[in-house]
Structure formats: structure tokens, C-alpha cells
Design a protein around this motif. Sequence first.
Motif, PDB file in Angstrom:
ATOM      1  N   SER A 119       0.836   4.819   7.032  1.00 39.05           N
ATOM      2  CA  SER A 119      -0.254   4.441   6.621  1.00 39.05           C
ATOM      3  C   SER A 119      -1.498   4.381   7.503  1.00 39.05           C
ATOM      4  CB  SER A 119      -0.169   3.175   5.967  1.00 39.05           C
ATOM      5  OG  SER A 119      -0.050   2.025   6.654  1.00 39.05           O
ATOM      6  N   GLN A 138      -3.411   4.998  -4.384  1.00 42.70           N
ATOM      7  CA  GLN A 138      -3.378   3.638  -4.341  1.00 42.70           C
ATOM      8  C   GLN A 138      -1.966   3.299  -3.648  1.00 42.70           C
ATOM      9  OE1 GLN A 138      -4.027   5.570  -6.976  1.00 42.70           O
ATOM     10  NE2 GLN A 138      -6.440   5.092  -7.209  1.00 42.70           N
ATOM     11  N   GLN A 139      -1.174   3.968  -3.727  1.00 44.90           N
ATOM     12  CA  GLN A 139       0.340   3.692  -3.312  1.00 44.90           C
ATOM     13  C   GLN A 139       0.154   3.480  -1.485  1.00 44.90           C
ATOM     14  OE1 GLN A 139       2.448   6.366  -5.768  1.00 44.90           O
ATOM     15  NE2 GLN A 139       3.956   5.040  -6.119  1.00 44.90           N
ATOM     16  N   ARG A 140      -0.640   4.338  -0.988  1.00 44.16           N
ATOM     17  CA  ARG A 140      -0.723   4.188   0.303  1.00 44.16           C
ATOM     18  C   ARG A 140      -0.454   2.850   0.888  1.00 44.16           C
ATOM     19  NH1 ARG A 140      -4.535   7.931   3.852  1.00 44.16           N
ATOM     20  NH2 ARG A 140      -3.461   9.445   3.023  1.00 44.16           N
ATOM     21  N   MET A 141      -1.438   1.959   0.571  1.00 41.49           N
ATOM     22  CA  MET A 141      -1.500   0.588   0.992  1.00 41.49           C
ATOM     23  C   MET A 141      -0.309  -0.188   0.633  1.00 41.49           C
ATOM     24  SD  MET A 141      -3.699   0.966   2.969  1.00 41.49           S
ATOM     25  CE  MET A 141      -3.477  -0.367   3.863  1.00 41.49           C
ATOM     26  N   LEU A 142       0.196   0.152  -0.541  1.00 43.65           N
ATOM     27  CA  LEU A 142       1.295  -0.886  -1.174  1.00 43.65           C
ATOM     28  C   LEU A 142       2.922  -0.213  -0.544  1.00 43.65           C
ATOM     29  CD1 LEU A 142      -0.188  -1.219  -4.561  1.00 43.65           C
ATOM     30  CD2 LEU A 142       0.107  -3.052  -2.725  1.00 43.65           C
ATOM     31  N   GLU A 143       2.878   1.029  -1.005  1.00 39.76           N
ATOM     32  CA  GLU A 143       4.278   1.404  -0.809  1.00 39.76           C
ATOM     33  C   GLU A 143       4.750   2.591   0.219  1.00 39.76           C
ATOM     34  OE1 GLU A 143       4.077   2.263  -4.821  1.00 39.76           O
ATOM     35  OE2 GLU A 143       5.772   0.765  -5.641  1.00 39.76           O
ATOM     36  N   ASP A 188       4.398   2.947   3.554  1.00 36.91           N
ATOM     37  CA  ASP A 188       5.341   2.373   4.698  1.00 36.91           C
ATOM     38  C   ASP A 188       6.762   1.921   4.394  1.00 36.91           C
ATOM     39  OD1 ASP A 188       3.303   2.941   6.562  1.00 36.91           O
ATOM     40  OD2 ASP A 188       2.297   1.193   6.161  1.00 36.91           O
ATOM     41  N   GLN A 189       6.591   1.213   3.171  1.00 38.74           N
ATOM     42  CA  GLN A 189       7.893   0.549   2.652  1.00 38.74           C
ATOM     43  C   GLN A 189       8.917   1.899   2.226  1.00 38.74           C
ATOM     44  OE1 GLN A 189       7.187  -1.669  -0.649  1.00 38.74           O
ATOM     45  NE2 GLN A 189       9.339  -1.189  -1.509  1.00 38.74           N
TER      46      GLN A 189
END
Lengths: 20, 192
Positions: B58, B95-100, B102-103
Amino acid sequence: DKKKYDREFLLGFQFIFASM
Amino acid sequence: KEHLTIQPYVKHPLQNRWTLWFFKNDKSKPWQANLRLVTKFDTVEDFWALYNHIQLASRLMSGCDYSLFKDGIEPMWEDNRNKCGGRWLITLSKQQRMLELDQFWLETLLCLIGEAFDDYSNEVCGGVINVRAKGDKIAIWTRDTENQEAVLHIGKTYKERLGLPVKIVIGYQAHADTATKSGLGIKNKFVV
């Protein structure tokens, strides 16, 4: 003998050296 | 007197040796010149030493990729081990870059090095993350689009491991299609 590791096992080693 | 024997610490070997590649987009150079081999590893401990040392996906600039492939396979369609294969593709919204992001990428890496796909792990070539302004992508590459049983098992297991809800559908695309078509022209060969 296949070396298959589940996620919890692998995650357990992430900081192993940091704690030694 | 107590006698202490010091046991040497033995690292935990992986089934395969893996190579991490980094791609940084420089449009003045040909694609292959922007691809760098970072390092190879074959133990659990060396994987984490590498992972803990490099930037999270990210934090990469747009246009960069990480690829993790089995030793001897280059992260490109043209490689002999890839050319008849395809990929299970996860597309992420901005939007998923910050949330998902890396996970999901870490989970992908753990699936690869841990040989999560049982008897079908041999079919796996590697994984790729593309960091892009228009939307990031993560994929697991397998070597044979015709091996339906293996491809479907890998797809189902991967979807489960990412924790994706049943209603989310992910698709498998042949590299031969990705190489010759773009966007909506690429048909999913399988979905799970």
C-alpha cells in the motif's frame, strides 16, 4: 514429506527474532 | 555441575525456494528492463526477514508490482511454466487499498510459501500484486488452464483464505487471453 505450513504457524515466526 | 548443550537454531525449510521480484514503471524503458530480482529465500525465517524489511504494498508508488514466484519461473506470461496457465484475479477498489490490500497480499504470500493448496500446490507458479491508481490487483498464477480440478481447488481455497464472502465472485483468466485482449474482452474461464 511435503512441508505444508498453515497461516498461524507462519505468522508465529514474524517477530521471532525481535523477541530474542 | 549442570552441563548445558547449546542447540543450533535450525530454520524451518519451505517446500520450495521462492524469488521476489519488483517492478517499477519507467515508460522510457522496455517492460523487462523495469523488472528486478530482489532476492530468493527458502525458509520461514528468511521470508519474514524479507517481508519485514520491504515496503508494504500500500506504500508503493502507482505502477509498481511485487511478484513472488517459484525459483526458476520468471513473472511473465512468456515463461514456459506460465504460458499455458492463467490467474485467479482479485480486483480491489480504491477504498480497499487502505483496508485490505496489505492483508490480502500477505495472505496470498502465506498461501504460496505454506503450500496451502494441498495436492495441487505443484500447479501454482506464483503470485503478483499490481499497485495502480485506477484499482489494485492481486493474483495467483497457475501453470495449466486445462487442469480444471486443480484450478478450481486453488480458487476455492484462495477465496476462503482471503475471507471473501460467498456472494463475491472471483474469476480465472488464461494468460493467452490477457495477452491478446484487454478489459471487458477477457473472459473468465472459471469462477468461484
